[in-house]
Design an enzyme around this catalytic site. Structure first.
Site, short mmCIF file in Angstrom:
data_model
loop_
_atom_site.label_atom_id
_atom_site.label_comp_id
_atom_site.label_asym_id
_atom_site.label_seq_id
_atom_site.Cartn_x
_atom_site.Cartn_y
_atom_site.Cartn_z
N ARG A 161 -13.81 0.87 -9.99
CA ARG A 161 -13.44 -0.04 -8.90
C ARG A 161 -14.12 -1.40 -8.97
O ARG A 161 -14.41 -2.02 -7.96
CB ARG A 161 -13.73 0.61 -7.53
CG ARG A 161 -13.01 1.90 -7.28
CD ARG A 161 -11.48 1.74 -7.37
NE ARG A 161 -10.86 3.05 -7.30
CZ ARG A 161 -10.59 3.81 -8.37
NH1 ARG A 161 -10.85 3.35 -9.58
NH2 ARG A 161 -10.04 4.99 -8.23
N SER A 239 -8.75 3.27 1.07
CA SER A 239 -10.12 3.80 1.05
C SER A 239 -11.10 2.68 1.37
O SER A 239 -11.14 1.67 0.68
CB SER A 239 -10.43 4.39 -0.32
OG SER A 239 -9.58 5.49 -0.60
N GLU A 350 -15.38 -0.69 -0.33
CA GLU A 350 -14.48 -0.97 -1.44
C GLU A 350 -13.77 -2.31 -1.27
O GLU A 350 -13.60 -3.04 -2.25
CB GLU A 350 -13.45 0.15 -1.59
CG GLU A 350 -12.54 -0.02 -2.78
CD GLU A 350 -11.76 1.24 -3.12
OE1 GLU A 350 -10.61 1.11 -3.57
OE2 GLU A 350 -12.29 2.34 -2.94
#
Length: 358
Positions: A161, A239, A350
């Protein structure tokens, strides 16, 4: 000036001092260079699905990328078909195109919101695939030098990520190039247990691309992770926290039922490690499990807040209507505190946070 909330999936954010909306690559390049030459604050906004913007807005120039287009290039020596995709092309439209043309490699990334140009920045991934496995290069303008060049995937530092583009290299993605497998409309090997279970097959099986895409879309919808105007749980950034990566020794101190997966040094899942390598091993934990077992339930919200945990998945924070970025930050900090107190793990956000404290 319209609030930036109108252009984000979480529906928070005040107005920008200047909003630019280029629709062609040349316009995009010109807009970026003009803004950078001016020396003021600037922000690139794609699909708005992975950003939380302050209620006060952004005191600078926002470049909202709206360029579209998918070009099929030549097949390479390995038999892979290359696609050149403009940065503003919606990511899921690109996946639908690939599936329709029998090209495998990103089908498990179906339903992820946002733009194609943003995908490498986050190194998006889901259900056993990451864009890193298909990405060849990005057409990039460097904000410091003004140079425009094709950067290979190897130059981007792609990891779990993240990438160099997220970690601090300033600039703008104009287009991306992918290499996908022509596999008689069969998928890449299924690499994620939940997806294999939904399809009723063993890991490693290859199925029709359309079947895999349909299964992924259904799974995402069941978690509120598929944009849907009829689903209030989809008013989110997906998320909100990444799955923590910790040492194997630390993980051994957690409850035995806490999910964990071995990872390699670059953060990718690696189930091939054996106990002999445990001293140097890192493992990925489930942020959703940590949140749930810290006492945060689905649908939880702080008193009086219009921001809540999704009723379908504890990893998503949703706007139930009229919520603010300040409320998002408040709930996120509360969740972090509960997980830190319960398990000693600091959850990392995130999405990109602009003027919002978490």
């Amino acid at each position: 000036m319209s609030p930036l909330a109108d252009f984000t999936t979480l529906k928070v954010g005040g107005p920008a001092a200047e909003l630019l909306e280029p629709t062609t690559p040349d316009e995009l390049v010109a807009a970026a260079r003009r803004v950078w030459d001016g020396g003021g604050a600037w922000l690139v906004l794609g699909g708005g699905s992975n950003v939380v913007l302050a209620d006060s807005g952004f005191d600078g120039s926002v470049i909202r990328v709206r360029t579209r287009g998918i070009e099929q290039l030549a097949t390479d020596a390995d038999g892979r078909t290359h696609l050149r995709v403009q940065a503003g092309e919606p990511w899921d439209d690109l996946v639908a195109y690939a599936v329709a043309h029998g090209l495998a490699g990103i089908e498990a990334l179906s339903g992820i919101p946002g733009s194609s140009g943003a995908a490498p920045i986050q190194n998006i991934g889901a259900y056993g695939q990451e864009i890193a496995s298909a990405l060849v290069a990005v057409d990039f303008i460097d904000a410091v030098t003004g140079d425009r060049e094709w950067l290979s995937a190897d130059e981007l530092g792609l990891a779990y990520r993240t990438s160099q583009l997220k970690a601090g290299r300033r600039g703008l993605v104009v287009a991306i190039e992918l290499a996908l497998e022509k596999t008689d409309a069969l998928s890449a090997p299924i690499a994620y247990p939940q997806l294999a279970g939904a399809l009723g097959v063993e890991l490693g099986a290859r199925l029709p691309l359309a079947d895999v895409r349909a299964a992924v879309l259904a799974l995402r919808a069941s978690k509120g992770m598929l944009l849907n105007p009829d689903d209030p749980d989809s008013v989110s950034v997906g998320s909100f926290f990444t799955n923590p990566i910790v040492s194997d020794g630390f993980a051994r101190g957690l409850p035995t039922d806490a999910p964990r997966w071995p990872v390699s040094l670059d953060g990718a899942d690696d189930s091939t490690m054996d106990d002999a390598s445990a001293v140097d091993r890192t493992v990925k934990l489930s942020a959703a499990w940590l949140i749930e077992h810290s006492g945060i339930t689905r649908g939880f919200r702080l008193p009086g807040s219009r921001i809540a945990v999704s009723s379908k998945h504890t990893l998503a924070i949703v706007n139930t209507g009229g919520g603010t970025a300040a409320e998002v930050g408040e709930l996120a900090r509360y969740i972090q505190t509960r997980v830190l107190t319960g398990f000693g793990v600091i959850l990392q956000p995130e999405p990109i946070l602009v003027g919002v404290e978490v």
